[in-house]
Design a protein around this motif. Structure first.
Motif, PDB file in Angstrom:
ATOM      1  N   ARG A 490       0.937  -1.148  -0.220  1.00  0.00           N
ATOM      2  CA  ARG A 490      -0.347  -0.205  -0.302  1.00  0.00           C
ATOM      3  C   ARG A 490       0.547   1.289   0.513  1.00  0.00           C
ATOM      4  NH1 ARG A 490      -5.211  -1.372   0.726  1.00  0.00           N
ATOM      5  NH2 ARG A 490      -5.448  -3.236   1.430  1.00  0.00           N
ATOM      6  N   PHE A 491       2.240   1.575  -0.191  1.00  0.00           N
ATOM      7  CA  PHE A 491       3.391   2.165  -0.230  1.00  0.00           C
ATOM      8  C   PHE A 491       3.598   2.531  -1.506  1.00  0.00           C
ATOM      9  CE2 PHE A 491       5.119   3.200   4.130  1.00  0.00           C
ATOM     10  CZ  PHE A 491       4.247   2.896   5.003  1.00  0.00           C
ATOM     11  N   TYR A 494       7.940   6.356  -3.628  1.00  0.00           N
ATOM     12  CA  TYR A 494       8.179   7.323  -2.343  1.00  0.00           C
ATOM     13  C   TYR A 494       8.091   7.177  -1.226  1.00  0.00           C
ATOM     14  CZ  TYR A 494       8.407  12.361  -1.276  1.00  0.00           C
ATOM     15  OH  TYR A 494       8.402  13.321   0.000  1.00  0.00           O
ATOM     16  N   GLU A 495       6.742   6.347  -0.876  1.00  0.00           N
ATOM     17  CA  GLU A 495       6.792   6.365   0.774  1.00  0.00           C
ATOM     18  C   GLU A 495       8.041   5.329   1.373  1.00  0.00           C
ATOM     19  OE1 GLU A 495       1.903   6.917   1.448  1.00  0.00           O
ATOM     20  OE2 GLU A 495       2.104   6.228  -0.415  1.00  0.00           O
ATOM     21  N   PRO A 526      13.520   8.390 -12.469  1.00  0.00           N
ATOM     22  CA  PRO A 526      13.135   8.982 -10.496  1.00  0.00           C
ATOM     23  C   PRO A 526      11.233   9.193 -11.076  1.00  0.00           C
ATOM     24  CG  PRO A 526      14.937   9.709 -11.935  1.00  0.00           C
ATOM     25  CD  PRO A 526      14.898   8.568 -12.991  1.00  0.00           C
ATOM     26  N   ASP A 527      10.606   9.295 -12.398  1.00  0.00           N
ATOM     27  CA  ASP A 527       9.508   9.497 -12.071  1.00  0.00           C
ATOM     28  C   ASP A 527       8.690   8.542 -11.812  1.00  0.00           C
ATOM     29  OD1 ASP A 527       9.916   8.627 -14.524  1.00  0.00           O
ATOM     30  OD2 ASP A 527       9.172   9.643 -15.851  1.00  0.00           O
ATOM     31  N   VAL A 529       8.943   7.178  -8.735  1.00  0.00           N
ATOM     32  CA  VAL A 529       8.249   7.469  -7.685  1.00  0.00           C
ATOM     33  C   VAL A 529       7.021   6.904  -7.118  1.00  0.00           C
ATOM     34  CG1 VAL A 529      10.132   8.647  -6.986  1.00  0.00           C
ATOM     35  CG2 VAL A 529       8.300   9.489  -7.041  1.00  0.00           C
ATOM     36  N   ASN A 530       5.574   7.665  -7.992  1.00  0.00           N
ATOM     37  CA  ASN A 530       4.074   7.787  -7.269  1.00  0.00           C
ATOM     38  C   ASN A 530       3.483   5.814  -7.935  1.00  0.00           C
ATOM     39  OD1 ASN A 530       4.411  10.229  -7.625  1.00  0.00           O
ATOM     40  ND2 ASN A 530       3.894  10.379  -9.507  1.00  0.00           N
ATOM     41  N   ARG A 531       3.892   5.184  -7.931  1.00  0.00           N
ATOM     42  CA  ARG A 531       3.965   4.124  -8.680  1.00  0.00           C
ATOM     43  C   ARG A 531       4.208   3.147  -7.715  1.00  0.00           C
ATOM     44  NH1 ARG A 531       5.612   1.524 -14.476  1.00  0.00           N
ATOM     45  NH2 ARG A 531       5.730   3.306 -15.384  1.00  0.00           N
ATOM     46  N   PHE A 532       3.310   2.332  -7.896  1.00  0.00           N
ATOM     47  CA  PHE A 532       2.863   0.762  -5.862  1.00  0.00           C
ATOM     48  C   PHE A 532       4.181   0.018  -7.012  1.00  0.00           C
ATOM     49  CE2 PHE A 532      -1.242   3.546  -6.117  1.00  0.00           C
ATOM     50  CZ  PHE A 532      -1.174   2.826  -4.216  1.00  0.00           C
ATOM     51  N   ASN A 534       3.438  -3.022  -6.935  1.00  0.00           N
ATOM     52  CA  ASN A 534       3.269  -4.761  -7.979  1.00  0.00           C
ATOM     53  C   ASN A 534       3.410  -3.950  -9.514  1.00  0.00           C
ATOM     54  OD1 ASN A 534       0.786  -2.205  -7.977  1.00  0.00           O
ATOM     55  ND2 ASN A 534      -0.731  -4.241  -7.712  1.00  0.00           N
ATOM     56  N   GLN A 535       3.642  -2.312  -9.953  1.00  0.00           N
ATOM     57  CA  GLN A 535       3.297  -2.340 -11.203  1.00  0.00           C
ATOM     58  C   GLN A 535       5.142  -2.257 -11.652  1.00  0.00           C
ATOM     59  OE1 GLN A 535       2.125   1.545 -10.063  1.00  0.00           O
ATOM     60  NE2 GLN A 535      -0.091   0.750 -10.906  1.00  0.00           N
TER      61      GLN A 535
ATOM     62  N   ASP B  22       8.395  16.448 -12.122  1.00  0.00           N
ATOM     63  CA  ASP B  22       8.101  14.603 -11.599  1.00  0.00           C
ATOM     64  C   ASP B  22       6.644  15.055 -10.204  1.00  0.00           C
ATOM     65  OD1 ASP B  22      12.033  14.569 -10.802  1.00  0.00           O
ATOM     66  OD2 ASP B  22      10.048  13.943 -12.306  1.00  0.00           O
ATOM     67  N   LYS B  27      -2.168   9.299  -2.350  1.00  0.00           N
ATOM     68  CA  LYS B  27      -2.976   7.935  -2.554  1.00  0.00           C
ATOM     69  C   LYS B  27      -4.398   8.414  -2.540  1.00  0.00           C
ATOM     70  CE  LYS B  27      -1.864   5.818   0.338  1.00  0.00           C
ATOM     71  NZ  LYS B  27      -0.905   4.355   1.174  1.00  0.00           N
ATOM     72  N   ARG B 219       1.074   2.293  10.929  1.00  0.00           N
ATOM     73  CA  ARG B 219       0.810   2.956   9.047  1.00  0.00           C
ATOM     74  C   ARG B 219       1.102   1.611   8.515  1.00  0.00           C
ATOM     75  NH1 ARG B 219       6.394   6.717   7.316  1.00  0.00           N
ATOM     76  NH2 ARG B 219       4.637   6.498   5.563  1.00  0.00           N
ATOM     77  N   ASN B 224      -3.272  -1.577   5.912  1.00  0.00           N
ATOM     78  CA  ASN B 224      -2.926  -3.055   5.175  1.00  0.00           C
ATOM     79  C   ASN B 224      -4.666  -3.533   5.257  1.00  0.00           C
ATOM     80  OD1 ASN B 224      -1.059  -3.777   3.397  1.00  0.00           O
ATOM     81  ND2 ASN B 224       0.212  -3.013   4.570  1.00  0.00           N
ATOM     82  N   PRO B 306      -4.825  -2.843  -4.319  1.00  0.00           N
ATOM     83  CA  PRO B 306      -3.812  -2.365  -4.407  1.00  0.00           C
ATOM     84  C   PRO B 306      -3.761  -3.435  -5.966  1.00  0.00           C
ATOM     85  CG  PRO B 306      -2.974  -2.595  -2.734  1.00  0.00           C
ATOM     86  CD  PRO B 306      -4.580  -3.312  -2.848  1.00  0.00           C
ATOM     87  N   ARG B 315      -3.739   2.658 -13.778  1.00  0.00           N
ATOM     88  CA  ARG B 315      -2.396   3.029 -14.855  1.00  0.00           C
ATOM     89  C   ARG B 315      -2.524   3.510 -16.134  1.00  0.00           C
ATOM     90  NH1 ARG B 315       0.992  -1.857 -15.003  1.00  0.00           N
ATOM     91  NH2 ARG B 315      -0.739  -2.815 -13.533  1.00  0.00           N
ATOM     92  N   LYS B 318      -4.098   7.209 -15.121  1.00  0.00           N
ATOM     93  CA  LYS B 318      -3.239   7.966 -14.163  1.00  0.00           C
ATOM     94  C   LYS B 318      -2.512   8.495 -15.371  1.00  0.00           C
ATOM     95  CE  LYS B 318      -0.234   6.489 -11.432  1.00  0.00           C
ATOM     96  NZ  LYS B 318       0.115   5.526 -10.405  1.00  0.00           N
TER      97      LYS B 318
END
Lengths: 745, 334
Positions: A490-491, A494-495, A526-527, A529-532, A534-535, B22, B27, B219, B224, B306, B315, B318
């Protein structure tokens, strides 16, 4: 047989059938011949073309190795042959077993062949046996189905015979054992016994040793070899490990993106590869028998998405030799000049022949990174981690209401070693030898531990307050084995990377800057960083894990099997990255791995563990080139090498049995129960091994060198724990395959 | 629970503008977009919000209230004066429905939210401490499960406790009783889920980074099991509304003069033939209430998960939005 069987071939009267009639199809007496096999799956996202035109002929008694990365379609091919794919899969082409068409047969009609003439050994031995039936029941079940008239006594006798054939001691008693009473290697042997129960003509082994330890892998490969000799079956061996098939296979088929890209005799493939992908795969595997330090060949990128029909060569996006011609149409498998039955699907196959093509140049392997610490002698560098006599014993209790202590499991038993700056120290051993427990002990860092752990000058005995602990956490970080499990799903990236930084109290702009730095450092965009997590692909996830470990600039990184969950080509990239980071950032690594080739490639020093104790420790090249302890020798000889000629003539020590349960660990030397030297010793000397515990002693410089040098020679960096390192090996445990025997028709 | 670690969108956009576009997307935004993509769920949310709004402001559209008797219109079908007709006693049904819906939603929301909160705290505590604490807490939990809830509700609202009944309105009493008996199942589920999460590598990774336990629970553990919590809230709200209706229907829940959907339905069952509006109106409202919550449930699960299939679509969308956003940003900049 029912009408379904006869209906099968009649239905598929297509071009393939006509080819067969014309005599072009399986001209020889091939036991299994596959022509133009195509498999498509319908998924949510569209139709995946998983296997695209596989052809091969398998002669009786021969072995075909199918090699490829995950997702290359090798397992789907084997399942299609077995008729085990779900009904939703669309299969076309032709699969003929002794001239009879198998495709298009109903499930019921296939049962006639499955387990009888066609048999399969699956990857995971832990889940392929039913836990509620005894092993004997499961073997006799296979016999009953195909031999309904067989008497009970006959079936039982055959089951005993089979278990004995696959090397299970006291087979008669073991028939009544349940699967959970067997270790992983034993269960895989039982699987092989079930597979060969009805003398199959074709045996398909799908990654049969991937889930097993190296010493057990060597045993199981040996059993497979023997089973093939006994039954005369043809074997299809599916694997991602080029070493495993080097010694066994007669022919190799390399698959990529659902298509065979190179096929040929085993020597041709290994010594004269013509397809860049094969070359890359061979270059990506570290060698356990080579000391020379070169970077591994990374294959950039990811396998193509099989949702779309490739317009050009499917490997083109990752191929360093790509040109415009490669993108115009997919090259067909064409014969290579000079090779016998050697075919490659590459338009440049001809120019890639010969000895002058160096895979390092072709794939632009990065230069070997040099650390600033490399020139400083080890003794002059500062120590980043020191372990003094660390022990971890678990009490073993029994009883539901009142727990009685019935014994102690000595997971780690008196471990001492140190790691200097800029050095990679590895711990190797089978599973259960206490490698991971050692890591956990270091990571726990608690003052109640038995033994002393000193990290960057901070001892665990002083670690009373949170401040000392957090200071230690800045020195030491960890990379986990499973990159998927180690990242919170779930992070976002970036997180994930921000967490350790927030924890040390960095402010937001600084964190952002550091994260961008880290992403570049580990070779990620670097771009992203937004992905989870699983991607990302497995290799990229591991890079994120490494980036997280490096976030707080630690001195020491603990790596727990960092590449074992990755594909070969991806693995090479991660190993190169680790090597580069060590040199650039002056890091030290503590690596735990079961893959000795990786260990040899990346480490400076190595410790071999057996049942919680270090049995041999020293500089990696010394230990690997001149192993003194019989266990080290056995481990090293068990590693398959991707070199067919060497593999065939190599002398192998096949250890008997499994790691003993820590409960009944021997009194004297732990290794005595499996030791090949011990087995050959006279009883008087055996007594010493059984009663006394051998201490870890340095290797004495030989008398000859001492005599030559006037000054006392400093003893080399290698210590081992064995009384009789020069003892002869027991002949029963030595296996040498004669080249003649292998090539016999 | 999720905005703790999400990046503030405004600041992120600014930073992104500064740093080569960037873009860090919060979330919450992603979850919100995924939820909005599920049409059924959005419809469910709309119905639920409309009902809630109706229950609070609906009273202003009529001059009648739930207690005033209109002696000239007794048992009358819907008309211009009484939008939904009147009861046998001459009380306006519209006013009663507004009041009943409010009470039902109130009971549902309070019981749904608080019981999940109790369950989360209780379950996580059990899992985190383990050992003796776990054993004792588990025993209490099992004992509560064994207790006959129906009997306790009947005793608490009907017999005994005169003083209690005098001080508390009957709906508050029902809330308390429902709360006591509604959290155990969820707590046990959360306990087992957190226990398996504690074994996961990312929790170990956080421990080895020196993240304090409180923060790990907040966290890593809670988010989760977050989707489970949200699902359980919607499920719990539905359950509480249904329980209230059921208890009131058999006469042991809400007591007159308090009015709820259950009381209305229960009172009208014997007169379905003669006063059909008295039965069908509250029943329809109840269906709308529970049905809309069920519709939301599925969309929420998809949004929080997720690995759900909607992430695939997410995706693409997004990526498109990122490019769109960067494009607008560039325009602004130039």
């Amino acid at each position: 047989m029912s009408s379904e069987t006869t209906a099968g071939p009649a239905e598929s009267t297509g071009p393939v059938e006509r080819l067969h009639i014309a005599g072009l199809h399986a001209a020889t007496d091939a036991v299994l011949s596959v022509r133009d096999l195509n498999v498509r799956f319908n998924t949510e996202n569209g139709v995946v073309h998983a296997v695209r035109g596989v052809d091969f002929d398998l002669l009786p008694g021969k072995t075909l190795g199918i090699v490829g990365e995950s997702g290359s379609g090798k397992s789907v091919t084997s399942l299609a042959i077995m008729g085990l794919l779900p009904a939703t899969a669309e299969i076309s082409g032709s699969v003929r077993l002794k001239g009879r068409e198998l495709l298009g047969l109903s499930d019921k009609a296939m049962c006639e062949y499955r387990g009888n003439e066609l048999a399969m050994v699956f990857q995971d031995p832990l889940s392929s046996l039913t836990p509620v039936y005894t092993v004997g029941t499961q073997i006799t079940e296979a016999l009953t189905i195909h031999n309904p008239t067989m008497s009970r006594q006959a079936k039982e006798a055959r089951a005993v015979e089979l278990l004995a054939m696959v090397g299970i001691p006291s087979p008669k008693d073991r028939l009544r054992a349940f699967p959970h009473e067997f270790s992983g290697g034993m269960r895989q042997r039982v699987m092989i016994a079930i597979a060969i129960a009805n003398n199959p003509r074709v045996l398909i082994a799908d990654e049969p040793t991937t889930a097993l330890d190296v010493t057990i892998q060597a045993q199981v490969l040996e059993v497979l070899h023997r089973a093939q000799e006994e039954t005369g079956a043809a074997v299809v061996m599916i694997t991602h490990d080029l070493g495993v098939v080097a010694g066994m296979a007669d022919e190799i088929m390399v698959m990529y993106a659902g298509k065979p890209v190179e096929t040929g005799e085993v020597d041709e493939i290994y010594y004269n590869p013509r397809m860049p992908y094969t070359m890359g795969l061979l270059g990506a595997v570290p060698r356990v028998d080579v000391a020379e330090k070169t970077s591994l060949v990374p294959i950039e990128g990811m396998p193509p998405n099989l949702l779309h029909q490739p317009t050009g060569c499917s490997f083109a996006p990752r191929c360093p030799l790509v040109s415009d011609a490669c993108l115009a149409g997919e090259p067909a498998l064409a014969p290579v000049a000079g090779g016998v039955q050697h075919r490659a699907a590459c338009i440049k196959a001809e120019s890639l022949g010969g000895a002058d093509v160096d895979v390092q140049d072709v794939f632009a392997a990065p230069p070997v990174p040099v650390s600033r610490f490399d020139s400083i002698p080890r003794t002059e560098r500062s120590t980043v981690l020191q372990l003094k006599d660390v022990r971890k014993h678990f009490p073993l209790t029994r009883g539901a209401l009142f727990k009685r202590r019935i014994g102690t499991v000595k997971a780690v038993d008196g471990l001492s070693f140190d790691i200097r700056e800029g050095e990679c120290f590895s711990i190797v051993g089978e599973s259960g030898s206490g490698k991971t427990t050692t890591l956990l002990e270091i990571m726990e860092f608690h003052k109640d531990q038995d033994g002393e752990v000193v990290i960057g000058g901070i001892s665990n005995k002083q670690a009373v307050d949170a401040k000392t602990k957090s200071a230690m956490r800045r020195e030491l970080q960890m990379v986990f084995q499973d990159p998927t499990g180690a990242l919170d799903p779930r992070f976002t990236v970036y997180e994930v990377l921000a967490e350790p930084l927030q924890n040390v109290g960095m402010d937001r702009p600084a964190i952002r800057k550091r994260i961008m730095e880290l992403m570049k450092l580990v070779g990620l965009q670097p771009d992203h960083v937004n992905r989870f997590p699983n991607q990302f692909s497995g290799g990229q996830r591991q890079r994120i894990g490494i980036a997280r470990a490096l976030a707080v600039n630690p001195k020491l990184v603990v790596l727990d099997e960092p590449v074992s969950a990755l594909d070969v080509s991806v693995q090479a990239g991660v190993i190169n990255l680790l090597d580069k980071l060590r040199a650039e950032l002056g890091l030290s690594y503590l690596l735990v791995a079961h893959d000795l080739s990786v260990v040899r490639h990346i480490s400076n020093r190595v410790a071999v563990m057996y049942l919680g104790k270090i049995v041999e420790i020293g500089e990696v090249d010394r230990v690997f080139d001149n192993p003194r302890h019989p266990y080290t020798r056995a481990l090293l000889s068990a590693i398959p090498v991707p070199d067919p000629q060497l593999e065939r003539t190599r002398e192998r020590i096949i250890l008997q049995g499994d790691l003993p349960s820590p409960l009944d660990a021997p009194k004297g030397c732990n290794f005595a129960t499996r030791c090949p030297v011990f087995a050959a010793l006279p009883p008087a000397k055996q007594e010493k091994c059984l009663t006394l515990e051998p201490p870890l002693e340095p290797v004495a410089p030989s008398a000859a060198t001492q005599a030559l040098e006037a000054a006392p020679v400093p003893s080399p960096d290698q210590r081992f724990a064995c009384f009789f390192p020069d003892g002869e090996l027991d002949e029963d445990m030595l296996v040498v395959h004669e080249p003649a025997d292998h090539h016999a028709p | 629970m999720t905005n703790l670690n999400a990046v503030d969108p405004a600041a992120a956009a600014q930073d992104a503008h500064l740093e080569n576009a960037d873009v860090v997307i919060g979330k919450n935004t992603i979850i919100f977009r995924r939820f909005m993509r599920n049409k059924t769920a959005v419809a469910g949310l709309a119905i639920f919000l409309a009902l809630t709004l109706f229950s609070f402001v609906g009273g202003y559209f009529t001059q009648w209230d739930k207690e005033t008797i209109d002696p000239f219109n007794i048992g009358m079908p819907p008309s211009a004066e009484h939008y939904l007709g009147t009861s046998q006693a001459g009380i306006d049904l519209y006013a009663m429905t507004v009041e009943g819906t409010r009470i039902s939603i109130l009971i549902g929301l309070i019981v749904g939210l608080v019981s999940v909160l109790i369950a989360a705290v209780y379950g996580c505590t059990m899992a985190y401490f383990g050992g003796k604490v776990d054993k004792v807490m588990l025993f209490v939990l099992e004992a509560l499960i064994m207790m006959p809830a129906l009997l306790v509700v009947a005793v608490a609202t009907s017999g005994g406790g005169e003083g209690l009944k005098r001080d508390l309105p009957s709906w508050l009493l029902l809330i308390i009783v429902l709360l006591v008996f509604s959290w155990m199942g969820t707590a046990r589920l959360i306990r087992s889920l957190s226990m398996s999460l504690m074994q996961r590598d990312f929790v170990k990774a956080a421990q080895y980074m020196g993240v304090p336990p409180r923060r790990i629970v907040w966290r890593h553990l809670v988010p989760n099991i977050g989707s489970l919590l949200v699902l359980d809230i919607t499920r719990g709200v539905t359950g509480a509304i249904l329980a209230e209706v059921a208890f009131s229907f058999i006469g042991i829940g809400i007591k007159v003069p308090d009015v709820s959907l259950g009381v209305l339905i229960g009172g009208a069952t014997s007169q379905v033939q003669t006063f059909p509006w008295m039965f069908w109106v509250p029943l329809t409202v109840m269906f709308l209430l529970t049905g809309s919550l069920a519709m939301m449930n599925d969309g929420l699960r998809d949004a929080f998960d997720p690995s759900s299939s909607s992430s695939g679509k997410a995706r693409k969308t997004k990526a498109r939005r990122i490019s769109a956003e960067t494009a607008t940003m560039k325009k602004k900049a130039s």
